[in-house]
Design an enzyme around this catalytic site. Structure first.
Site, short mmCIF file in Angstrom:
data_model
loop_
_atom_site.label_atom_id
_atom_site.label_comp_id
_atom_site.label_asym_id
_atom_site.label_seq_id
_atom_site.Cartn_x
_atom_site.Cartn_y
_atom_site.Cartn_z
N GLY A 1 68.06 -35.47 14.65
CA GLY A 1 66.95 -36.22 14.10
C GLY A 1 66.68 -37.50 14.87
O GLY A 1 66.90 -37.61 16.07
N GLY A 2 66.21 -38.51 14.13
CA GLY A 2 65.87 -39.78 14.75
C GLY A 2 67.03 -40.45 15.44
O GLY A 2 66.84 -41.27 16.35
N GLY B 1 52.55 -37.34 51.60
CA GLY B 1 52.71 -38.31 50.53
C GLY B 1 54.16 -38.51 50.12
O GLY B 1 54.54 -39.60 49.68
N ALA B 2 54.98 -37.47 50.27
CA ALA B 2 56.39 -37.60 49.91
C ALA B 2 57.09 -38.62 50.80
O ALA B 2 57.99 -39.34 50.34
CB ALA B 2 57.08 -36.24 50.02
#
Length: 535
Positions: A190-191, A425-426
């Site tokens: 859960g949280g 771009g890499a």
């Protein structure tokens, strides 16, 4: 005036006899302390061991230096009533908090005690954690949480949920200020799972630790899928698939030993540098074997770990997220005794391309290094970003920008070394000089270009190739011409994009000299509340 402590009900809810004098009160205190140290019933302890788990105090003893632990809030008990809690008020309220030392340096810790209310968080339980977190932030020392709890204490209702909110708020306030390490030694559902996700590092132990927002029963009810606890959120799932866990180990002893090792590589807070160590590995040691490790042929794979092992002190490094996004390596190591962060493409996995997961992994690591004053060494051998519909639809632009943002935002010393390929771009994203790398070096085998020669020739000379009598021969000739003109090892150096082309054997010495020069680097970012990084 009646002694309120002596009239408090014991762990079993019965009232203790009033102490007659000071000596009696001391004896009473000793009895209470013995009860605290014993914990709940032997049956609860046996049940914990039957699951293959240590007790909370045993875990703290493994984490901290012997005899250094000072407990805080040992006598704290909940004040809730109803639903059976009024007769069950054990000391510690299911969490042990305090401070001690690791390798002689101060560390704060809290450990859930699953034997008490299943380690579930209630109001008093949360207040103890809040206090120790505040103390860690104020003292400027690392915080380690040993997690083994069943979530919010249902009997205390919304007060328990508010307790989690206080933890999350402090996790965020401490982020980038002190190292935060979460060690998962039991269930976390859960949280409650969000607190570890907010920390810098997550360790998990196989079989006994799980993390998930909704458990297997809910998953089956909603989707019809049947899955085990470990299959849904076990250590291997989070170490290999989700990337939630940075480390996974077979047992608690080895896990906590690695936590100690990690702490030895981190500063106490963001105002300090990582602790140096005396190294017997010569700073001018030549790395002749690198010529054999890295093939000159850019299409042949190799293990980048062997390169890192050859460069760093005594070949020792701690790899972060070793089994997730394996096409990039993130590691902490030492060069001449000084801690460095290493980011390196891994040609052995997906040829070392950047994809969504690799970009996220490296971006978070770069941010962590920058937050805690750890210089960054980047080793490049990258053919580009991974092409594909899944990558584009999954947001490779957005995720790749995270790595770009992290490097551009980093003010620590940054040194890059191009081993072989650095395309498109890499190349820019992997800490090129154009985005702020302090120094960039290259090996004679480097190829820095917009793309590989074959792809470039097919684009630039496509008409000549198509109209040639022998297209294959024409293509080969154009590829050689492109390599000779635009991809030779000194092209980038001639244009000032690389400081120097160095022998591979000199790399360790060059890095150590460069780091020594950059040790006093000071760089300021523009005044702002905070940036708005791509998400």
């Amino acid at each position: 005036m009646t002694n309120q402590l002596s009239e408090q009900p014991g762990a079993n809810g019965t009232a203790a006899e009033p102490a007659a004098d000071a000596r009696g009160r001391v004896l009473e205190l000793r009895a209470i302390r013995d009860e605290v140290l014993r914990g709940p019933s032997e049956k609860a302890t046996e049940a914990q061991r039957a699951k293959g788990k240590l007790t909370a105090r045993e875990r703290i003893a493994l984490l901290l230096d012997e005899g250094s632990f000072q407990e805080v809030g040992a006598l704290r008990r909940h004040r809730a009533s109803g639903f059976g809690l009024e007769t069950r008020r054990p000391y510690t309220d299911g969490v042990i908090t305090g401070w001690g030392t690791v390798h002689g340096r101060q560390v704060f810790v809290y450990a859930h005690d699953f034997r008490i209310f299943g380690g579930a968080l209630g109001e008093a339980h949360a207040a103890k954690i809040h206090k120790i977190m505040d103390m860690a932030i104020t003292a400027g020392a690392p915080l380690v949480s040993l997690n083994d709890g069943a979530g919010a204490r249902i009997q205390e209702g919304v007060a328990a949920l508010a307790g989690y909110g206080g933890i999350f708020q402090r996790n965020t306030r401490a982020s980038g200020v002190i190292p935060q390490i979460s060690v998962m030694l039991g269930p976390c559902a859960g949280g409650a799972a969000y607190s570890p996700a907010l920390t810098d590092f997550v360790f998990m132990v196989r079989e006994t630790a799980q993390m998930f927002i909704t458990g297997p029963d809910v998953v089956q009810a909603v989707s019809g899928a049947t899955v085990t606890h470990n299959g849904l959120g076990g250590a291997d799932v989070h170490a290999e698939t989700s990337g939630v866990a940075h480390f996974a180990y077979d047992d608690e002893e080895s896990c906590l030993e690695e936590v100690r090792f990690l702490l030895s590589l981190l500063p106490s807070n963001n105002r300090e540098n990582p602790p140096p160590a005396v190294s017997e590995d010569p700073p001018d040691r030549r790395c002749e074997s690198l010529l054999d490790v890295v093939p000159a042929d850019g299409n042949r794979p190799y293990d980048m770990r062997a390169v890192i092992e050859e460069l760093v002190d005594d070949g020792e490094f701690l790899e972060i997220h070793e089994r997730w996004a394996t096409n990039i390596i993130c590691a902490l190591a030492r060069l001449d005794g000084q801690v460095v962060g290493v980011v390196a493409n891994q040609p052995q996995s997906l040829a070392g391309v950047l994809d969504i997961s690799a970009s996220e992994k490296a971006a978070r690591f770069v941010q962590m290094c920058d937050a805690f004053n750890i210089p960054i060494i980047t080793l490049l051998d990258v053919p580009g970003f991974l092409p594909g519909v899944d990558q584009e639809h999954g947001g490779i632009i957005r995720h790749g920008a995270k790595l770009l943002y992290a490097y551009c935002n980093a003010t620590v010393p940054r040194i890059s070394v191009v081993l072989r390929k650095a395309y498109g771009g890499a190349y820019i994203v992997m800490d090129s000089q154009s985005i702020g790398a302090d120094l960039t070096f290259a090996w004679p085998t480097n190829e820095i270009a917009v793309m590989g020669a074959e792809g470039a020739a097919n684009v630039i000379f496509r008409r000549q190739i198509a109209s040639a009598e022998d297209p294959d021969a024409m293509r080969d000739r154009m590829v050689k011409e492109y390599k000779a003109e635009l991809m030779h090892p000194y092209y980038a150096a001639e244009r000032g994009l690389v400081e120097d082309v160095i022998e591979p054997a000199e790399t360790r010495e060059v890095l150590i000299r460069s780091l020594a020069m950059l040790r006093t680097k000071h760089a300021d970012l523009p005044a702002r509340k905070h940036g708005n990084p791509p998400q």
